[in-house]
Structure formats: C-alpha cells, structure tokens
Design an enzyme around this catalytic site. Structure first.
Site, short mmCIF file in Angstrom:
data_model
loop_
_atom_site.label_atom_id
_atom_site.label_comp_id
_atom_site.label_asym_id
_atom_site.label_seq_id
_atom_site.Cartn_x
_atom_site.Cartn_y
_atom_site.Cartn_z
N GLY A 1 0.84 -1.21 0.00
CA GLY A 1 0.00 0.00 0.00
C GLY A 1 0.87 1.25 0.00
N TYR B 1 4.67 -20.23 7.84
CA TYR B 1 5.74 -19.54 7.10
C TYR B 1 5.56 -19.76 5.60
CZ TYR B 1 10.59 -18.32 5.78
OH TYR B 1 11.72 -17.77 5.21
P1 NAD Z 1 16.16 -12.76 10.52
O1 NAD Z 1 15.22 -13.38 11.48
O2 NAD Z 1 17.56 -12.51 10.99
O3 NAD Z 1 15.60 -11.40 9.96
C1 NAD Z 1 14.23 -11.06 9.95
C2 NAD Z 1 14.07 -9.66 10.54
O4 NAD Z 1 12.69 -9.32 10.47
C3 NAD Z 1 14.49 -9.60 12.01
O5 NAD Z 1 15.31 -8.48 12.24
C4 NAD Z 1 13.15 -9.49 12.75
O6 NAD Z 1 13.27 -8.81 13.98
C5 NAD Z 1 12.32 -8.74 11.72
N1 NAD Z 1 10.87 -8.93 11.93
C6 NAD Z 1 10.20 -10.08 12.16
N2 NAD Z 1 8.88 -9.84 12.30
C7 NAD Z 1 8.72 -8.50 12.12
C8 NAD Z 1 7.60 -7.63 12.16
N3 NAD Z 1 6.35 -8.10 12.41
N4 NAD Z 1 7.80 -6.30 11.97
C9 NAD Z 1 9.04 -5.81 11.75
N5 NAD Z 1 10.15 -6.58 11.71
C10 NAD Z 1 9.98 -7.92 11.89
O7 NAD Z 1 16.19 -13.70 9.22
P2 NAD Z 1 16.99 -13.58 7.85
O8 NAD Z 1 17.62 -14.89 7.60
O9 NAD Z 1 17.80 -12.35 7.81
O10 NAD Z 1 15.78 -13.46 6.80
C11 NAD Z 1 15.44 -12.24 6.17
C12 NAD Z 1 14.33 -12.50 5.16
O11 NAD Z 1 14.81 -13.39 4.15
C13 NAD Z 1 13.07 -13.12 5.75
O12 NAD Z 1 11.93 -12.55 5.17
C14 NAD Z 1 13.19 -14.58 5.37
O13 NAD Z 1 11.93 -15.19 5.24
C15 NAD Z 1 13.93 -14.50 4.04
N6 NAD Z 1 14.66 -15.74 3.78
C16 NAD Z 1 15.83 -16.01 4.42
C17 NAD Z 1 16.47 -17.21 4.17
C18 NAD Z 1 17.78 -17.56 4.83
O14 NAD Z 1 18.27 -18.67 4.61
N7 NAD Z 1 18.41 -16.72 5.60
C19 NAD Z 1 15.92 -18.15 3.29
C20 NAD Z 1 14.71 -17.83 2.67
C21 NAD Z 1 14.10 -16.62 2.91
#
Ligand code: NAD
Ligand code: UDP
Length: 327
Positions: free
Chosen positions: A107, A150
């Site tokens: 949005g 998820y």
């Molecule tokens: P991470 O948990 O370190 O990072 C996620 C961040 O989002 C954290 O800082 C958390 O505090 C924040 N967050 C969670 N819920 C929130 C909310 N409601 N409002 C605001 N902030 C919120 O994980 P990551 O590995 O850095 O993953 C980052 C993104 O990449 C995610 O969306 C994840 O699904 C995607 N991803 C990561 C991987 C991987 O292997 N690392 C694989 C597939 C997808």
C-alpha cells in the site's frame, strides 16, 4: 558509488536481521538514504550499531503488521522470522507478518510509487517432488503442518505482490531465497549452520536431525546480497520470481562433518528426531538468475563457513537474547 542523481531513499523492513543488516551495509556504503525498520523480534541492535551514527542511516522500531507511513523510492521487505524455531513460536503472528506486512508495504509502495522487493523463500516449494527446483515448479506444501504459517504466509505474500502489480501497476521484484548463512546469524536461531557451529565451538555433540541424508544448498550472505541488489536494479520487465541461492547441494551429515573439521571440534554426531514436514531435498536451479541478472554465487561452502566460524568465535554469545524457547 552512484551519482547524486541516482541516490535513493530506501526502506529496508527487517533491516536489523541477519540478511537485512548486510543489505543496509551495502546500501549505506553506496550513499543511499536508508531507513531500517524492524521490531527486533529475532534480531538485536548490535547488528546495525555501527551504522547508527551515519548521516544516511536511521532506525525505526516498528512492527510491519501495522501501517507504515514514510516517503521512499524503494522498499525491500525482509521482515519475517526465518528460522523454523522462530516462525513456529507464534505461528499466527508469522502469518500476520507475511500477509499484513505485505499489504501495508505494498500500500505504501502504491502511494509513493516506490519499487518494492519481496524476500520470498524456497519454502514456497515445500518438500519438493521436482529436483532441482525451477521457478515454474508450483510446490508441495502441507497447508496444515507446522511449517505452513511460514510457507503459506510467504506464498500469500507472493500472490499479493503479483496482484498489486497486475491491479495497481506497482513495480515489484520477487526473489526466492535458498538457505543462506554467514556472520550475524542469530546464534540461538536453531538453524542448522548456527546450531552446528555453536555446538562445535562449545565442544558439544552435533545435533543431526534424522539420519542426516536430507539435503540443502547453502549460499554465503555476500553472494545473496549481490543477487538482491541486482534484482532490485534489474530491468522492469523482469519482476521474478527468481531463485537466488547456491546450487551446490550437501547432505546435512556432510555439513556436520565439515563444521567439525573446520572448528577442530572433538564433538560427535548424535541423532535427534526429524521434525515434521522437514523437506528431504532442496537445490535451486539458478539458470534464470544467471541469464537475466548475470548472477551466480562465488563463495564455496568451505570458505563461507570459515568466515562464519571466525565471526562466531569473535562474539560474546551471552549478549544475544534467545528470542524464543525453541532453540
Ligand atoms: P532474521 O530473522 O535474521 O531477519 C528477519 C528480521 O525481520 C528480524 O530483524 C526481525 O526482527 C524482523 N521482523 C520479524 N517480524 C517483524 C515484524 N512483524 N515487523 C518488523 N520486523 C519484523 O532472518 P533472515 O535470515 O535475515 O531473513 C530475512 C528475510 O529473508 C526473511 O523474510 C526470510 O523469510 C527471508 N529468507 C531467508 C532465508 C535464509 O536462509 N536466511 C531463506 C529464505 C528466505
Ligand atoms: N537440522 C539438523 N540439526 C539442527 C538443526 C537443523 O539436522 O540442529 C536440519 C533440519 O532438520 C533440516 C536442515 O538441517 O533438515 C536445515 O534446517 P534449518 O532449520 O537450518 O532450515 P530449513 O529446514 O528451513 O531449510
């Protein structure tokens, strides 16, 4: 370094997390005006402490399930707990974060005419029956299992991105990230790389779930961030989804043995029960990323693990709060 006319105001939602903080590092170094928005559910300020004094960086503590009102040119949406222990801790909140977070940020993108990027996941393929996975594969997700909050949340977010694009002409980019690791992973996130390294450094036994024959393909964070930025800056006729990951596939047992070798640990491999719906195999087909973005990963697992182990050795783990009891 971009010219001053190409400098942008960029929002990174989830910017204090593992991947988000590396993305903020790159964008700040390029001179962009970066807003990092995060509720710090699975991260902590130490990931971005070195950026807080910079004039082109600011931090906003906010939850993406509530509306966001900012003026920006680009939005990267990474806000979502990513480790199984984290996203299963409060599954309803996980689904809300993916779905309401996407709606709120889309949005905002529509109002600001901002380009918006979604960090989707290989989990949209579930426990894949096609191997390796191409973007045209529609997946094999259990919609009522413990990973569904998820997987289905991320699938719904992809749907929202494509509907905002079709209905409202929002300029979108969607990547599907495969297992990525590196410095700043939360040491208690329960993911396989952080668990194995933490256990090995403590001289503990390595907790291998099942017989360790399940596979994953591990991408080093620097390669992944290159792929993200290339996708965001790529041509407007290439909106994804595109797989971004390292196609070299390992069994979990091979990973455990490599971590033991690189840490010099005397720990033993011990078996623990395989969690429900744990995918048996995962390997990205990255032909599309190669041909459209000229992207492929460069860092082999051995080299990336060595850097990650060095970082784990350098931190004081007592300073990291475990966000959930599930680690
Ligand atoms: P991470 O948990 O370190 O990072 C996620 C961040 O989002 C954290 O800082 C958390 O505090 C924040 N967050 C969670 N819920 C929130 C909310 N409601 N409002 C605001 N902030 C919120 O994980 P990551 O590995 O850095 O993953 C980052 C993104 O990449 C995610 O969306 C994840 O699904 C995607 N991803 C990561 C991987 C991987 O292997 N690392 C694989 C597939 C997808
Ligand atoms: N795994 C393991 N021991 C651990 C943590 C995870 O054997 O201590 C396994 C897990 O069962 C899965 C793989 O490692 O097969 C990757 O798990 P992770 O939670 O890192 O990510 P995902 O399953 O989401 O790919």
């Amino acid at each position: 370094m971009p010219s001053s006319t190409s400098l942008k105001r960029i929002l990174v939602a989830g910017g204090a997390g593992f991947l988000g903080s590396h993305l903020c590092d790159r964008l700040v170094a390029q001179g962009h005006d970066v807003i990092c928005l995060d509720n710090l559910f699975t991260s902590q300020k130490s990931n971005i402490a070195h950026l807080l004094g910079k004039p082109n960086f600011e931090f906003v503590r906010h939850d993406v399930t509530h509306p966001v009102w900012l003026e920006v040119d680009e939005i990267y949406n990474l806000a979502c707990p990513a480790a199984p222990g984290h996203y299963q801790y409060n599954p309803i909140k996980t689904m809300k974060t993916s779905v309401l977070g996407a709606i709120n940020l889309l949005g905002m993108a529509k109002r600001c005419k901002a380009k918006i990027f979604q960090a989707s996941t290989s989990e949209v393929y579930g426990d894949p029956t096609e191997h390796p996975q191409t973007e045209s594969y529609r997946g094999n997700v259990n919609p009522i299992g413990p990973r569904a909050c998820y997987d289905e949340g991320k699938r719904a977010a992809e749907t929202l991105f494509f509907d905002y694009h079709r209905s409202n002409k929002v300029n979108i980019r969607v990547i599907r990230i495969f297992n990525t690791y590196g410095p700043r992973m939360h040491p208690f996130d329960g993911r396989v790389v952080s668990n194995f390294i933490r256990q090995a450094l403590a001289g503990e036994n390595i907790s291998m779930f099942g017989d360790g024959s399940q596979t994953r393909s591990f991408c080093y964070c620097d390669d992944l961030i290159d792929g993200m930025i290339r996708m965001m800056n790529g041509p407007d006729d290439f909106i994804g989804p595109v797989n971004i990951g390292n196609p070299v596939e390992f069994t979990i047992k091979q990973l455990a043995e490599l971590v033991l070798e690189l840490t010099g640990s005397k720990g033993k491999l011990i078996h623990k029960p395989l969690p429900a719906d744990d995918p048996t195999q995962r390997q990205p087909d990255i032909s599309l990323a190669k041909s459209r973005l000229g992207w492929e990963p460069k860092v082999p697992l051995r080299e990336g693990l060595a850097k990650t182990i060095a970082w784990f050795r350098s931190i004081d783990m007592s300073q990291y709060r475990a966000p959930t009891p599930n680690y």
